[in-house]
Scaffold this motif. Structure first.
Motif, PDB file in Angstrom:
ATOM      1  N   UNK A 194       0.845  -1.172   0.000  1.00 54.37           N
ATOM      2  CA  UNK A 194       0.000   0.000   0.000  1.00 54.37           C
ATOM      3  C   UNK A 194       0.891   1.235   0.000  1.00 54.37           C
ATOM      4  N   UNK A 195       0.482   2.254  -0.722  1.00 51.69           N
ATOM      5  CA  UNK A 195       1.254   3.485  -0.805  1.00 51.69           C
ATOM      6  C   UNK A 195       0.337   4.689  -0.646  1.00 51.69           C
ATOM      7  N   UNK A 196       0.901   5.761  -0.121  1.00 53.89           N
ATOM      8  CA  UNK A 196       0.152   7.003   0.061  1.00 53.89           C
ATOM      9  C   UNK A 196       0.928   8.125  -0.606  1.00 53.89           C
ATOM     10  N   UNK A 197       0.231   8.903  -1.440  1.00 52.76           N
ATOM     11  CA  UNK A 197       0.840  10.033  -2.120  1.00 52.76           C
ATOM     12  C   UNK A 197      -0.031  11.264  -1.875  1.00 52.76           C
ATOM     13  N   UNK A 198       0.627  12.422  -1.718  1.00 50.37           N
ATOM     14  CA  UNK A 198      -0.102  13.667  -1.501  1.00 50.37           C
ATOM     15  C   UNK A 198       0.200  14.636  -2.631  1.00 50.37           C
ATOM     16  N   UNK A 199      -0.850  15.254  -3.131  1.00 49.94           N
ATOM     17  CA  UNK A 199      -0.755  16.221  -4.221  1.00 49.94           C
ATOM     18  C   UNK A 199      -1.403  17.518  -3.774  1.00 49.94           C
ATOM     19  N   UNK A 200      -1.001  18.636  -4.381  1.00 51.63           N
ATOM     20  CA  UNK A 200      -1.664  19.910  -4.141  1.00 51.63           C
ATOM     21  C   UNK A 200      -2.510  20.220  -5.368  1.00 51.63           C
ATOM     22  N   UNK A 201      -3.800  20.390  -5.143  1.00 50.52           N
ATOM     23  CA  UNK A 201      -4.733  20.653  -6.235  1.00 50.52           C
ATOM     24  C   UNK A 201      -5.233  22.094  -6.094  1.00 50.52           C
TER      25      UNK A 201
ATOM     26  N   UNK B  11     -10.914   8.411  -7.440  1.00 50.77           N
ATOM     27  CA  UNK B  11     -11.385   7.112  -6.982  1.00 50.77           C
ATOM     28  C   UNK B  11     -11.591   6.111  -8.104  1.00 50.77           C
ATOM     29  N   UNK B  12     -11.688   6.602  -9.342  1.00 54.67           N
ATOM     30  CA  UNK B  12     -11.865   5.724 -10.504  1.00 54.67           C
ATOM     31  C   UNK B  12     -10.556   5.086 -10.958  1.00 54.67           C
ATOM     32  N   UNK B  13      -9.424   5.601 -10.494  1.00 57.63           N
ATOM     33  CA  UNK B  13      -8.131   5.054 -10.915  1.00 57.63           C
ATOM     34  C   UNK B  13      -7.924   3.667 -10.310  1.00 57.63           C
ATOM     35  N   UNK B  14      -7.318   2.778 -11.078  1.00 58.18           N
ATOM     36  CA  UNK B  14      -7.066   1.412 -10.621  1.00 58.18           C
ATOM     37  C   UNK B  14      -6.232   1.396  -9.347  1.00 58.18           C
ATOM     38  N   UNK B  15      -6.701   0.657  -8.364  1.00 55.38           N
ATOM     39  CA  UNK B  15      -5.940   0.463  -7.132  1.00 55.38           C
ATOM     40  C   UNK B  15      -6.192   1.482  -6.049  1.00 55.38           C
ATOM     41  N   UNK B  16      -6.913   2.576  -6.365  1.00 55.44           N
ATOM     42  CA  UNK B  16      -7.161   3.604  -5.353  1.00 55.44           C
ATOM     43  C   UNK B  16      -8.129   3.071  -4.308  1.00 55.44           C
ATOM     44  N   UNK B  17      -7.721   3.188  -3.042  1.00 55.40           N
ATOM     45  CA  UNK B  17      -8.541   2.688  -1.947  1.00 55.40           C
ATOM     46  C   UNK B  17      -9.178   3.809  -1.140  1.00 55.40           C
ATOM     47  N   UNK B  18      -8.502   4.967  -1.091  1.00 53.84           N
ATOM     48  CA  UNK B  18      -9.031   6.074  -0.298  1.00 53.84           C
ATOM     49  C   UNK B  18      -8.500   7.394  -0.852  1.00 53.84           C
ATOM     50  N   UNK B  19      -9.359   8.418  -0.832  1.00 54.45           N
ATOM     51  CA  UNK B  19      -8.966   9.767  -1.225  1.00 54.45           C
ATOM     52  C   UNK B  19      -9.414  10.706  -0.111  1.00 54.45           C
ATOM     53  N   UNK B  20      -8.469  11.488   0.417  1.00 53.11           N
ATOM     54  CA  UNK B  20      -8.784  12.470   1.449  1.00 53.11           C
ATOM     55  C   UNK B  20      -8.396  13.838   0.915  1.00 53.11           C
TER      56      UNK B  20
ATOM     57  N   UNK C 296      -4.414  16.810  -1.372  1.00 53.70           N
ATOM     58  CA  UNK C 296      -5.196  15.619  -1.706  1.00 53.70           C
ATOM     59  C   UNK C 296      -4.295  14.418  -1.461  1.00 53.70           C
ATOM     60  N   UNK C 297      -4.702  13.572  -0.526  1.00 51.74           N
ATOM     61  CA  UNK C 297      -3.922  12.392  -0.178  1.00 51.74           C
ATOM     62  C   UNK C 297      -4.631  11.163  -0.727  1.00 51.74           C
ATOM     63  N   UNK C 298      -3.890  10.396  -1.521  1.00 54.38           N
ATOM     64  CA  UNK C 298      -4.445   9.224  -2.184  1.00 54.38           C
ATOM     65  C   UNK C 298      -3.743   7.973  -1.662  1.00 54.38           C
ATOM     66  N   UNK C 299      -4.522   7.039  -1.153  1.00 51.85           N
ATOM     67  CA  UNK C 299      -3.989   5.756  -0.707  1.00 51.85           C
ATOM     68  C   UNK C 299      -4.372   4.718  -1.755  1.00 51.85           C
ATOM     69  N   UNK C 300      -3.365   3.976  -2.227  1.00 53.91           N
ATOM     70  CA  UNK C 300      -3.608   3.010  -3.290  1.00 53.91           C
ATOM     71  C   UNK C 300      -2.781   1.750  -3.078  1.00 53.91           C
ATOM     72  N   UNK C 301      -3.167   0.705  -3.797  1.00 55.36           N
ATOM     73  CA  UNK C 301      -2.495  -0.587  -3.676  1.00 55.36           C
ATOM     74  C   UNK C 301      -1.050  -0.502  -4.168  1.00 55.36           C
ATOM     75  N   UNK C 302      -0.821   0.309  -5.211  1.00 54.24           N
ATOM     76  CA  UNK C 302       0.520   0.512  -5.747  1.00 54.24           C
ATOM     77  C   UNK C 302       0.686   1.984  -6.100  1.00 54.24           C
TER      78      UNK C 302
END
Length: 68
Positions: free
Chosen positions: A1-8, A25-34, A42-48
């Motif tokens: 699992x990986x977490x990446x943060x972006x500024x939107x 949330x439509x992107x493959x592997x995305x599990x959570x968006x905060x 914007x913090x995105x938690x995804x499988x990869x």
């Protein structure tokens, strides 16, 4: 699992948050968006790790932009 943060940029309300969250949330592997509306973080938690181009495209589809 990986977490990446972006500024939107350009988000001003809860509808903006929903739009960005929905598209990411439509992107493959995305599990959570905060989204922190105040800071634009914007913090995105995804499988990869996600492809940056795919993230930028999803945010663009929602009508916003990932800050460089």
């Amino acid at each position: 699992m990986t977490t990446q943060t972006y500024t939107v940029t350009g988000m001003t309300c809860s509808h903006c948050v929903q739009s960005v969250s929905s598209e990411l949330g439509k992107l493959d592997g995305v599990q959570q968006v905060q989204v922190d509306l105040a800071s634009g973080a914007v913090t995105v938690t995804s499988a990869q790790a996600l492809d940056d181009a795919a993230v930028r495209a999803a945010v663009d589809e929602a009508g916003y932009e990932v800050a460089s």
